[in-house]
Design a protein around this motif. Structure first.
Motif: not given
Lengths: 369, 369
Positions: A266, A273, A277, B272-274, B277-280
């Protein structure tokens, strides 16, 4: 010669390999030396500083390691050049502020840099990539021996080398290693590490040394004492402690991967990310996110990416480097406001990372093929 | 019939066009009605509630608009189904908690939903996409007229329709529009807007109505008073205010683009980036970032992206929808912890947005071709 024509391109600097360079960025040994009978720079008047400069500078310039080097008075450098040198860790922030009688002499490979009329008459340093404290010591010791045959260095049989600040008296040596410790920071073991290292008589500092923040999870470990121990004892101890910290860092990374892979993904994923961006980003945020990207690289989540690309971004996103890039590329005016730099920095990061694919990871914590 | 087989797929729900649907998500008119001589649900005992249900449910089920609809007692729905209905704004959170004598009847197009034994014996609502307050009123008025020919509705010539709570007495009408107002929020004009709307006798509430947060920059505007005004006067006033808020929102967006384009790009780009690309990720953070993505779409920064994709994510990233998706896709156990849902939500968002290219914008504030 123009400083920027002289300096090694950032991408090449970042490609120089070194032992343990997953964790250790650079090793550095610095010696403080002063000339007999002359007041320390802080007490010297303008004429005395100028006189010392005239005596010392030609001697340093003619040392074999300084052949084809860069030698210049600080007053003759532009503000931007001085900041570039600080951001590359070649000169201290203190030297950059000194406009009277101060100078620097830098070797062509950037391993050696001698500062004249900083806090002491001479501050001579050798910097090497990775964990090479002993090698850096050997290199600077050799230069020091040669310098001492040419200049009357102040030395007391009771105190050793005399220095402007009593904390440097004795060996006059400051040994340090710059470490990237994201694992220990994320695992919240950094405070504990600092306490342990301090107990062994060593200091832990931030990216720009004394009194600075540990931006980008970069910490400097250095000796505190210069008296009562030989140079080799100091170096041996620091080397041993650094090896232990490297092991702790690698263990912290492995443990995080095993116990909290999603938390790690994460943080790394979000860093990627945001870096790819954002349109406004501060130097501090950029460093902290680049640190996570570098951690992701070390863990194998960016399989085809050259770590030098990320390491270079640590340097080129610094304020003076941003100004320099804007000036070179678009001929933009030098004086950018912090807000303008934050926009320019974001655009540089987006462009540099544009072709870098996102992290690939599976739920097991292993990098995906 | 299984609820999830009945419900319109989320992607289709999000593709229904409506007037002003850049800003207005849905329009809703709800009527509160009670039967004569019977205690309100809050005072009725189990038998009385059951008796009312037996009287009312068959009448609603046989209304023409409810043909092939979904009719069920709340007690017979699973916890997950009830939560799904709440997340789709078809039933209230209050009804979802009532297990004795409560029921719902939903039309096949999901325009009409009648709640039985919520706070009142009957709460009948019509929901339409975009700004269609008058159309929703006409639709629900027609249903109400037919219901009144079949059931003895409590009506006083002095007070109008009698309701359990005095705030609903009179017309028993609650008219509301759900608005997406990221421009006013980013420009920090939202508080001012709320104050102005309140002064006109209207309430501004969060995503799930009274006492809830404005997650994802979504606000509900609704009438406060039900007494002393005709339904049409209430509707006219609300419609006029909503049109004004839409204009303010569009102006705020245009002004931001003109005066602070980088700040806007930065927020949209980072969102958009988060998201990709987030995992949680929590439900709250996801909504706030999706709101920025939707704003980016409205402004033309994602040229080939169907807004329905983003709108659907608002719904399917809600907690019960995440559980339902995990169950359907992987046969995973129903009871996921919030932490497990945050991981699942992040993975759903990454997969859904995987093929969505990043925002394209140039420094002038115009979308790039």
């Amino acid at each position: 010669m123009n400083l920027n024509d002289f300096l090694i391109p950032t991408q090449d600097i970042c490609r120089r390999p070194g032992p343990f360079d997953r964790v250790v960025l650079t090793s550095r040994v610095r010696l403080a030396r002063n000339l007999q009978e002359l007041p320390f720079p802080g007490r010297a008047n303008k004429q005395e500083r100028q006189q010392l400069l005239q005596t010392v500078k030609p001697v340093i310039e003619t040392m074999p390691v300084m052949k084809e080097g860069f030698s210049e008075e600080i007053a003759k450098l532009t503000d931007l050049d001085r900041q570039i040198l600080v951001e590359r860790h070649l000169i201290s922030r203190e030297l950059a502020k000194k406009t009277q009688g101060a100078a620097m002499v830098l070797s062509v490979d950037e391993t050696f840099c001698v500062m004249i009329n900083e806090e002491d008459h001479l501050r001579m340093q050798a910097i090497l990539p990775g964990l090479q404290i002993k090698e850096a010591w050997k290199a600077i010791d050799k230069l020091d021996t040669m310098v001492e045959t040419k200049l009357p260095i102040a030395f007391s049989s009771q105190f050793g080398y005399l220095t402007a600040c009593p904390t440097n008296v004795g060996t006059g040596i400051r040994v340090s290693a710059m470490l990237h410790l994201p694992g220990l920071v994320i695992a919240e073991h950094m405070q504990q590490t600092i306490t342990a290292v301090n107990k062994l008589g060593l200091a832990v500092r931030g990216l720009y040394g004394e009194g600075t923040e540990a931006l980008g999870n970069v910490f400097q470990i250095s000796n505190q004492m210069t008296l009562g121990e030989s140079e080799l004892e100091i170096i041996e101890r620091l080397n041993k402690v650094v090896l232990q910290v490297i092991e702790n860092e690698e263990n912290a990374r492995a443990k995080l991967l095993e116990t909290k892979p999603e938390m790690l993904f994460n943080q790394i994923g979000r860093a990627y990310g945001i870096l790819t961006n954002s349109h406004i980003i501060s130097s501090k945020e950029a460093k902290n996110l680049l640190s996570l990207l570098r951690l992701g690289l070390d863990l194998g989540y960016f399989p085809d990416v050259d770590p030098a690309v990320v390491d270079e971004l640590f340097i080129v996103t610094e304020p003076a480097h941003i100004q320099y890039e804007a000036k070179n590329k678009d001929g933009e005016a030098l004086k950018k406001t912090p807000e303008e730099r934050d926009i320019r920095r974001a655009s540089l990061l987006r462009e540099s990372l544009e072709k870098m694919p996102g992290p690939v990871m599976d739920a097991s914590g292993s990098p995906k093929d």
